[in-house]
Each structure stands twice: as C-alpha cells, then as structure tokens.
Design a protein around this motif. Sequence first.
Motif, PDB file in Angstrom:
ATOM      1  N   ASP A 137      -2.438  19.170  38.853  1.00 20.30           N
ATOM      2  CA  ASP A 137      -3.763  19.268  38.324  1.00 20.30           C
ATOM      3  C   ASP A 137      -3.730  20.373  37.227  1.00 20.30           C
ATOM      4  N   LEU A 138      -4.314  20.362  35.967  1.00 24.01           N
ATOM      5  CA  LEU A 138      -4.562  21.337  35.058  1.00 24.01           C
ATOM      6  C   LEU A 138      -5.904  22.292  35.608  1.00 24.01           C
ATOM      7  N   ILE A 139      -5.352  23.545  35.556  1.00 26.42           N
ATOM      8  CA  ILE A 139      -6.509  24.375  36.112  1.00 26.42           C
ATOM      9  C   ILE A 139      -6.704  25.542  35.264  1.00 26.42           C
ATOM     10  N   GLY A 140      -7.765  25.891  34.976  1.00 24.59           N
ATOM     11  CA  GLY A 140      -8.277  27.269  34.332  1.00 24.59           C
ATOM     12  C   GLY A 140      -9.487  27.766  34.820  1.00 24.59           C
ATOM     13  N   VAL A 141      -9.525  29.208  34.221  1.00 24.95           N
ATOM     14  CA  VAL A 141     -10.414  30.110  35.128  1.00 24.95           C
ATOM     15  C   VAL A 141     -11.405  30.674  34.020  1.00 24.95           C
ATOM     16  N   ILE A 142     -12.761  30.383  34.357  1.00 29.02           N
ATOM     17  CA  ILE A 142     -13.882  31.134  33.522  1.00 29.02           C
ATOM     18  C   ILE A 142     -14.604  32.117  34.338  1.00 29.02           C
ATOM     19  N   ARG A 143     -14.446  33.482  33.866  1.00 24.55           N
ATOM     20  CA  ARG A 143     -15.255  34.501  34.484  1.00 24.55           C
ATOM     21  C   ARG A 143     -16.502  34.659  33.707  1.00 24.55           C
ATOM     22  N   PHE A 144     -17.472  35.247  34.452  1.00 26.38           N
ATOM     23  CA  PHE A 144     -18.661  35.597  33.909  1.00 26.38           C
ATOM     24  C   PHE A 144     -19.624  36.529  34.602  1.00 26.38           C
ATOM     25  N   ALA A 145     -20.509  37.055  34.073  1.00 27.96           N
ATOM     26  CA  ALA A 145     -21.265  38.134  34.420  1.00 27.96           C
ATOM     27  C   ALA A 145     -22.521  37.936  33.452  1.00 27.96           C
ATOM     28  N   GLY A 146     -22.818  39.058  32.857  1.00 28.17           N
ATOM     29  CA  GLY A 146     -23.853  38.912  31.677  1.00 28.17           C
ATOM     30  C   GLY A 146     -23.366  38.008  30.516  1.00 28.17           C
ATOM     31  N   TYR A 147     -21.894  38.032  30.588  1.00 36.95           N
ATOM     32  CA  TYR A 147     -21.307  37.130  29.357  1.00 36.95           C
ATOM     33  C   TYR A 147     -20.230  36.287  30.112  1.00 36.95           C
ATOM     34  N   ALA A 148     -19.904  35.155  29.455  1.00 36.98           N
ATOM     35  CA  ALA A 148     -18.555  34.309  29.918  1.00 36.98           C
ATOM     36  C   ALA A 148     -17.397  34.395  29.213  1.00 36.98           C
ATOM     37  N   ASP A 149     -16.416  34.287  29.587  1.00 37.72           N
ATOM     38  CA  ASP A 149     -15.209  34.262  28.801  1.00 37.72           C
ATOM     39  C   ASP A 149     -14.156  33.455  29.542  1.00 37.72           C
ATOM     40  N   THR A 150     -12.926  33.095  28.963  1.00 34.41           N
ATOM     41  CA  THR A 150     -11.973  32.313  29.541  1.00 34.41           C
ATOM     42  C   THR A 150     -10.942  33.368  29.789  1.00 34.41           C
ATOM     43  N   ALA A 151     -10.768  33.338  31.111  1.00 39.71           N
ATOM     44  CA  ALA A 151      -9.789  34.304  31.926  1.00 39.71           C
ATOM     45  C   ALA A 151      -8.206  33.551  31.885  1.00 39.71           C
ATOM     46  N   ALA A 152      -8.353  32.214  32.103  1.00 38.90           N
ATOM     47  CA  ALA A 152      -7.080  31.719  31.934  1.00 38.90           C
ATOM     48  C   ALA A 152      -7.242  30.163  31.505  1.00 38.90           C
ATOM     49  N   PRO A 153      -6.925  29.546  30.403  1.00 37.30           N
ATOM     50  CA  PRO A 153      -6.973  28.331  29.791  1.00 37.30           C
ATOM     51  C   PRO A 153      -6.326  27.378  30.676  1.00 37.30           C
ATOM     52  N   LEU A 154      -6.760  26.104  30.679  1.00 38.38           N
ATOM     53  CA  LEU A 154      -6.324  25.139  31.556  1.00 38.38           C
ATOM     54  C   LEU A 154      -4.766  24.981  31.391  1.00 38.38           C
TER      55      LEU A 154
END
Length: 336
Positions: A137-154
């Motif tokens: 599987d392609l796996i990515g990580v999105i992290r967020f608190a007050g803002y959201a950003d891409t921690a790791a792309p798929l």
Amino acid sequence: MAALEFREPVLLLLALLAIPVFMLARRAPGRVLFSSFALLPSGGRGWRARLAWLPDALLALSLVALVVSLAGPRVGERFSRVQREGIAIAMVVDTSGSMAALDLSTPDRERTRLLAVQDVFEQFVLGGGDLSGRPDDLIGVIRFAGYADTAAPLTLDHENVVAVARNLELTRSRSEDGTAIGDALGLAVERLREAPPRSRIAVLLTDGVSNAGVESPQSAAELARSQGVKVYTVGAGTNGFAPVRDDRGVLRSMRVEIDEPTLRDIAERTGGRYFRADNADALAAVYAEIDRLERTRITEDRSRQYEELFAPPLLAALLLVMFGWLGRVVVFARVP
C-alpha cells in the motif's frame, strides 16, 4: 517433485490385453508326434525349456509399455503469478497539546497519546503484534494541530514513513495549537486524489474538538465523499479529565473532550466507520479492525507447463518386441 499424470488415462485399460496376448503367444504353432516317450532325451528339462515362456512375456510387456506411451505420461509444473493491487492510505494524526495526555499508557510503560499512536502505526505499516503489515500500500502521513501539513507523502518506502511518524512532536506553541480537523482531512483528500490506486482511505485520529482551520469537518467530509475517499475516524483517549505531566514533570489532570458526533458524521458521510479508543488495548484493536476491513486486493493467474514422457515407454516397447522376437527365433526356437 511434480506428480506423474496421463493425458488419456482411460487408454491404460488396454493394458489388460497383455494377458490374452501372453496366452496366445504361449500356444505352440504345431506338434511333433513320438511313438514312445522312450524316444525322448532323458535328463529332465533343460534351461531353454524352463524359460521358454520368456519371449512371450516380453511380447506381453511390450504391449503394456506401448499402452503406457499412448496414454501420454507427463509431469506438470504449476506456475502462479500473483498480482497485488495496493490501496492508498493517508494517516491523519493529531499532534495538538492534548495528545500529551497519558491515558493510553500500558501497565509497564508510561506514554503519551501521540507515542501510543506512533507505536500502533508502526505495527500497522510494518507488521507486529496482531497486525501483518501493509507491504503493498501507498501510505502517507498528515499531521495537524492548529494547522495541517504533509509530514510524509504517499509512498511505498514504509521504513521512511515510519521514521517520519516516529519524529512527530507535540505542538508546544499556543499560537499553533488547536484542532483543525477540516483542514487536515481536506489536505488528506488532496493527497489521495493524486494517488493511482482505485481504493483510497484516510484514517483520522484526534482527541479533541474542531476549533481551528478554515475548512469545516463537514465540507471536508463531502469533499472526501465526492472523491471516493473512505474515512475511518478514531477518537483517542478518555473524555473528561486525563493525566498529563507538565514541563516540570509533575503529574496533573487536564480537561479533554472528544467531538464524537462530528467524527461519527464524517465516517458516515464517506462510508467509513467511527472507532473509540480509550485505552492502549482498544487503540491496537482499532487499527487491527481497520487492517481487516481494508485489505489489498490479490489476484492469481495459474498456468501449467508439461513435460511429455511418452518416449521412454515407447522405446521400451520397441526393445521388448525386439528381444522377444530374437529370443523366439534364436534362443527359444520352436519346432513346428
């Protein structure tokens, strides 16, 4: 070792003809008459007389060998080609200050909610415990608190994805703290929309109430539904009060609240499910259930290649006929 089989096994029944062939071959073509047994040589039967049946047996065996050859003996080797169609998974992880709560600790280890999520995420991706891993599987990580950003792309580079997830840190700045669920989900949908797999899911884990960001959770859920993205939502931790250590290491209670109605609504709009994980075992069970529900599609093509073995019994039949005929003519000649 491959098993022996026959292309036309019913022909093997013809081997039964070897019995009447042997009996007919044993019949003498003629007779010699003696007026008295005294005229016959004395001394008992010689070795030729005792083995006179051998050429007839060789002829019968040649028929058996010929039948085996006609039946088409062969050995087959099976070839399988497995095709795996992976799915795209965006792991959307809350890193707000409330994820510092310690209510997902294990009896032998104190850990924050974020650390507990990191532990289970590693098992989910690489395998471990009751989880088999997601190698296709392609796996990515999105992290967020007050803002959201891409921690790791798929990506299929799962070791790197796990390393990135391990390095996620809690948001300490008040200006960046908060819970932007809508923005985080919207960003996950944008990343998943670019993925080639037909099956795309997002696993959104949070322990709070949406109170930041531009996009609402409902509009992000509608975007996910329109793009065919299924969203599994996870409410992590307890409601009410949870233990937390302050900057001085002192254990105190912190007020926490999970917006379960919103998380349920997101899951229902997108065809996913909402899960509640209020302890370490429940969190592991949640990821195990998601792992069971979303499996890689596997198709298998089978083919078989045969090695034909008719030549050895055919050669044996010819040799048996030749030796039987030579034995009849040269060694065991019969007088009509």
